[in-house]
Design an enzyme around this catalytic site. Structure first.
Site, PDB file in Angstrom:
ATOM      1  N   GLU A   1       1.004  -1.111   0.086  1.00 35.90           N
ATOM      2  CA  GLU A   1      -0.014  -0.028  -0.163  1.00 35.90           C
ATOM      3  C   GLU A   1       1.012   1.170   0.151  1.00 35.90           C
ATOM      4  OE1 GLU A   1      -2.963  -0.110   2.925  1.00 35.90           O
ATOM      5  OE2 GLU A   1      -3.693  -2.083   2.515  1.00 35.90           O
TER       6      GLU A   1
ATOM      7  N   ALA B   1      13.956   0.707  13.320  1.00 30.91           N
ATOM      8  CA  ALA B   1      13.286   0.762  14.599  1.00 30.91           C
ATOM      9  C   ALA B   1      12.275   1.578  14.710  1.00 30.91           C
ATOM     10  CB  ALA B   1      14.421   0.787  15.806  1.00 30.91           C
ATOM     11  N   GLY B   2      11.060   1.254  15.294  1.00 30.33           N
ATOM     12  CA  GLY B   2       9.788   2.198  15.460  1.00 30.33           C
ATOM     13  C   GLY B   2       8.994   1.644  16.594  1.00 30.33           C
TER      14      GLY B   2
ATOM     15  N   CYS C   1      -2.180  -6.206   6.640  1.00 31.61           N
ATOM     16  CA  CYS C   1      -1.420  -7.604   6.240  1.00 31.61           C
ATOM     17  C   CYS C   1      -0.546  -8.236   7.504  1.00 31.61           C
ATOM     18  CB  CYS C   1      -0.719  -7.562   5.033  1.00 31.61           C
ATOM     19  SG  CYS C   1      -1.637  -7.145   3.697  1.00 31.61           S
TER      20      CYS C   1
ATOM     21  N   LYS D   1      -2.234  -9.737  10.621  1.00 31.07           N
ATOM     22  CA  LYS D   1      -3.195 -10.857  10.456  1.00 31.07           C
ATOM     23  C   LYS D   1      -2.599 -12.103   9.774  1.00 31.07           C
ATOM     24  CE  LYS D   1      -5.505  -9.906   5.975  1.00 31.07           C
ATOM     25  NZ  LYS D   1      -4.860 -11.179   5.369  1.00 31.07           N
TER      26      LYS D   1
ATOM     27  N   GLY E   1       2.043  -2.501  11.489  1.00 30.97           N
ATOM     28  CA  GLY E   1       0.551  -2.545  11.715  1.00 30.97           C
ATOM     29  C   GLY E   1       0.089  -2.684  10.173  1.00 30.97           C
TER      30      GLY E   1
HETATM   31  N1  LIG Z   1      -3.847  -4.377   1.159  1.00 36.63           N
HETATM   32  C1  LIG Z   1      -2.653  -5.026   0.794  1.00 36.63           C
HETATM   33  O1  LIG Z   1      -1.954  -4.285   0.846  1.00 36.63           O
HETATM   34  C2  LIG Z   1      -2.756  -6.329   0.385  1.00 36.63           C
HETATM   35  C3  LIG Z   1      -1.659  -6.849  -0.294  1.00 36.63           C
HETATM   36  C4  LIG Z   1      -1.450  -8.120  -0.616  1.00 36.63           C
HETATM   37  C5  LIG Z   1      -2.485  -8.961  -0.442  1.00 36.63           C
HETATM   38  N2  LIG Z   1      -3.477  -8.708   0.075  1.00 36.63           N
HETATM   39  C6  LIG Z   1      -4.803  -9.308   0.483  1.00 36.63           C
HETATM   40  O2  LIG Z   1      -5.599  -9.427  -0.568  1.00 36.63           O
HETATM   41  C7  LIG Z   1      -6.779  -9.679   0.001  1.00 36.63           C
HETATM   42  C8  LIG Z   1      -7.790  -8.326  -0.266  1.00 36.63           C
HETATM   43  O3  LIG Z   1      -7.097  -7.307   0.585  1.00 36.63           O
HETATM   44  P1  LIG Z   1      -7.614  -5.873   0.392  1.00 36.63           P
HETATM   45  O4  LIG Z   1      -6.497  -5.114   1.306  1.00 36.63           O
HETATM   46  O5  LIG Z   1      -7.729  -5.320  -0.901  1.00 36.63           O
HETATM   47  O6  LIG Z   1      -9.141  -6.073   1.137  1.00 36.63           O
HETATM   48  P2  LIG Z   1     -10.432  -4.915   1.410  1.00 36.63           P
HETATM   49  O7  LIG Z   1     -10.942  -5.276   2.467  1.00 36.63           O
HETATM   50  O8  LIG Z   1      -9.656  -3.393   0.889  1.00 36.63           O
HETATM   51  O9  LIG Z   1     -11.077  -5.183  -0.181  1.00 36.63           O
HETATM   52  C9  LIG Z   1     -11.678  -6.356   0.055  1.00 36.63           C
HETATM   53  C10 LIG Z   1     -13.260  -6.039  -0.826  1.00 36.63           C
HETATM   54  O10 LIG Z   1     -13.974  -7.364  -1.146  1.00 36.63           O
HETATM   55  C11 LIG Z   1     -15.549  -7.023  -1.071  1.00 36.63           C
HETATM   56  N3  LIG Z   1     -16.135  -8.091  -0.862  1.00 36.63           N
HETATM   57  C12 LIG Z   1     -16.244  -9.032   0.258  1.00 36.63           C
HETATM   58  N4  LIG Z   1     -16.984 -10.166  -0.081  1.00 36.63           N
HETATM   59  C13 LIG Z   1     -17.158  -9.868  -1.425  1.00 36.63           C
HETATM   60  C14 LIG Z   1     -18.169 -10.878  -2.345  1.00 36.63           C
HETATM   61  N5  LIG Z   1     -18.813 -11.990  -1.759  1.00 36.63           N
HETATM   62  N6  LIG Z   1     -18.400 -10.468  -3.431  1.00 36.63           N
HETATM   63  C15 LIG Z   1     -17.642  -9.210  -4.030  1.00 36.63           C
HETATM   64  N7  LIG Z   1     -16.929  -8.480  -3.055  1.00 36.63           N
HETATM   65  C16 LIG Z   1     -16.984  -8.803  -1.860  1.00 36.63           C
HETATM   66  C17 LIG Z   1     -15.525  -5.831   0.062  1.00 36.63           C
HETATM   67  O11 LIG Z   1     -16.644  -5.293  -0.068  1.00 36.63           O
HETATM   68  C18 LIG Z   1     -14.270  -5.120  -0.393  1.00 36.63           C
HETATM   69  O12 LIG Z   1     -14.571  -3.983  -1.004  1.00 36.63           O
HETATM   70  C19 LIG Z   1      -6.685 -10.075   1.392  1.00 36.63           C
HETATM   71  O13 LIG Z   1      -6.572 -11.387   1.337  1.00 36.63           O
HETATM   72  C20 LIG Z   1      -5.368  -9.536   1.860  1.00 36.63           C
HETATM   73  O14 LIG Z   1      -4.836 -10.108   2.795  1.00 36.63           O
HETATM   74  C21 LIG Z   1      -3.597  -7.234   0.520  1.00 36.63           C
END
Ligand SMILES: NC(=O)c1ccc[n+]([C@@H]2O[C@H](COP(=O)([O-])OP(=O)(O)OC[C@H]3O[C@@H](n4cnc5c(N)ncnc54)[C@H](O)[C@@H]3O)[C@@H](O)[C@H]2O)c1
Length: 434
Positions: free
Chosen positions: A153, A253-254, A261, A264, A258
């Site tokens: 992000e 260090a910090g 990702c 969890k 958080g």
């Molecule tokens: N945020 C990151 O930087 C990042 C990086 C790598 C991997 N991931 C992984 O990717 C996945 C998504 O992360 P994110 O941060 O984009 O999550 P997010 O919570 O920002 O987005 C998830 C989206 O899915 C939608 N959703 C939920 N159930 C649904 C359904 N049944 N049909 C359609 N849409 C539905 C939600 O409304 C939400 O908009 C997670 O597994 C996360 O661990 C995240």
């Protein structure tokens, strides 16, 4: 190619938009109607540098569309990416409800053979589980691949456009070839597309995040020792970071890690532990991080006393890291909660995360649009997120606005010697503070 992306959060929206940018026709699906309505009009509901411009261009050129109609999206697409959330369940494991619901909905909507690619971070064995689930619900042919996402992000578009590597897990060579082709435009500089079994691909994502979290907890533990023994963690960091086996990244260090990702995913990996196979290293990474989040508050209490009633503190930086508005598991949350619990008033500023912060703190803190305004009448400044605009502030202005010139720097962005010369009492993490 016609692509459907289910889940339009950080990952799905960036992936879908970047696939459209390379010429594919992409339909992004979400169950959140407000989010889809905003996206249809070109408004991106998250802060991610460069994303809104790309969304607008691809919307205008009609390669990108948004819908809540999953069935229609499935029927129009050859490849379906699952990018829904996998948040933490109460027992620490990954909550698979959204991913399983999506797989069921895809299966029920299928009208022809489909390649289903899972991009969400999911426990090892999920692709096999999805295969069994979908097979029970559709007569059509399908393939399930695993394609974990490694974007950061704050630099998600850049990371997606130029990934260090693409990981593709799958057992069917033809399906792999189709998805590989989709990624070719992103790896033109020679970065590899690694093909492996789905279980290895799923594990790679957790192992990457756990490794990065381990580096952070490691340096934080070293920083606590440095502080007690008169060493400076910044000097130590430079010394070890130049060792190519260690490298310079992720050893700052910090106030702990958080975000959506690391916390969890480390917990989910611990929850994967099989009876008889303990994961003591990951448990330690987590507990070091939990303790680290409150190191700065301890310094505040050592300076001002344990009862902070009648005191006010300015906090700069709320998002879990710079260049994002994401507040999920942000270290600013326990820091601010601890200050409030000790009776303090808290005046906050963040360049992008105020709206997200309001969902967490409501009216319990005072929000300021300008960083200097947050200082007015405060006993001290706490820096929690190292946004660029906090790196070279006007210290004379800070001194004038604060009641007493005291800074608690949770990211080691200031120089202790300079600040002492300017008349500040300065606390940071693991350093000789001036
Ligand atoms: N945020 C990151 O930087 C990042 C990086 C790598 C991997 N991931 C992984 O990717 C996945 C998504 O992360 P994110 O941060 O984009 O999550 P997010 O919570 O920002 O987005 C998830 C989206 O899915 C939608 N959703 C939920 N159930 C649904 C359904 N049944 N049909 C359609 N849409 C539905 C939600 O409304 C939400 O908009 C997670 O597994 C996360 O661990 C995240």
């Amino acid at each position: 190619m016609n692509i459907g992306v289910i889940g339009t959060g950080y990952v799905g929206l960036v992936a879908g938009t970047c696939f459209a940018e390379t010429g594919n026709e992409v339909i992004c699906v979400d169950i959140d109607e407000a989010k889809i309505a905003a996206l249809k009009s070109g408004k991106v509901p998250i802060y991610e540098p460069g994303l809104e411009e790309l969304v607008r261009r691809n919307l205008d050129e009609q390669r990108l569309s948004f819908t809540t109609d999953l069935e229609a999206a499935v029927q129009k697409s050859e490849i379906l990416f699952i990018a829904v959330g996998t948040p933490q369940a109460p027992d620490g494991s990954a909550d698979m409800d959204q991913a399983l619901a999506t797989a069921r909905a895809i299966a029920r909507a299928m009208n022809s053979p489909k390649i289903i690619v899972n991009k969400s971070t999911v426990p090892v064995g999920t692709a096999d589980r999805l295969r069994t689930l979908i097979r029970g619900l559709t007569p059509h042919r399908f393939w399930v691949l695993s394609n974990p996402e490694f974007m950061k992000e704050g630099a998600a578009v850049e990371d997606f456009m130029k990934p260090d590597r693409v990981v593709l897990g799958g057992e069917d060579a033809e399906a792999i070839e189709v998805v590989k082709e989709l990624y070719e435009p992103f790896v033109r500089t020679g970065n590899p597309i690694l093909v492996m079994g789905t279980r290895s691909a799923e594990m790679s994502k957790y192992a990457a995040n756990a490794m990065l979290a381990t580096k952070i907890s490691f340096i934080n533990e070293v920083s606590n020792l440095c502080e007690k023994l008169g060493a400076d963690v910044n000097e130590v960091r430079r010394a070890i970071g130049l060792d190519r086996r260690i490298g310079p990244h992720f050893i700052f260090a910090g106030v702990g890690y958080g975000g959506s990702c690391f916390p969890k995913d480390v917990r989910a990996m611990i929850a994967m532990g099989i009876p008889g196979l303990e994961l003591p290293l990951l448990r330690a990474v987590e507990s070091v991080n939990e303790r680290q989040k409150l190191v700065l508050v301890e310094k505040v209490k050592n300076h001002f006393g344990r009862d902070l009633s009648g005191r006010a503190f300015a906090v700069w930086g709320l998002s879990f890291k710079p260049r994002t508005d994401d507040m999920r598991d942000a270290p600013s949350i326990p820091v601010i909660e601890a200050l409030l619990a000790a009776g303090a008033r808290v005046q906050v500023h963040d360049p992008e995360a105020e709206n997200e912060a309001r969902k967490i703190f409501g009216e319990r803190v005072i929000y300021h649009q300008r960083n200097y305004d947050a200082l007015k009448g405060a006993d001290a400044l706490l820096v929690i997120t190292e946004w660029n605009e906090f790196r070279r502030p006007n210290f004379q202005t800070i001194k004038k606005m604060l009641k007493t010139p005291v800074i608690f720097d949770g990211r080691n962005i200031y120089d202790p010697v300079d600040l002492r010369k300017l008349g500040f009492t300065y606390y940071s993490i693991g350093r000789r503070d001036g």
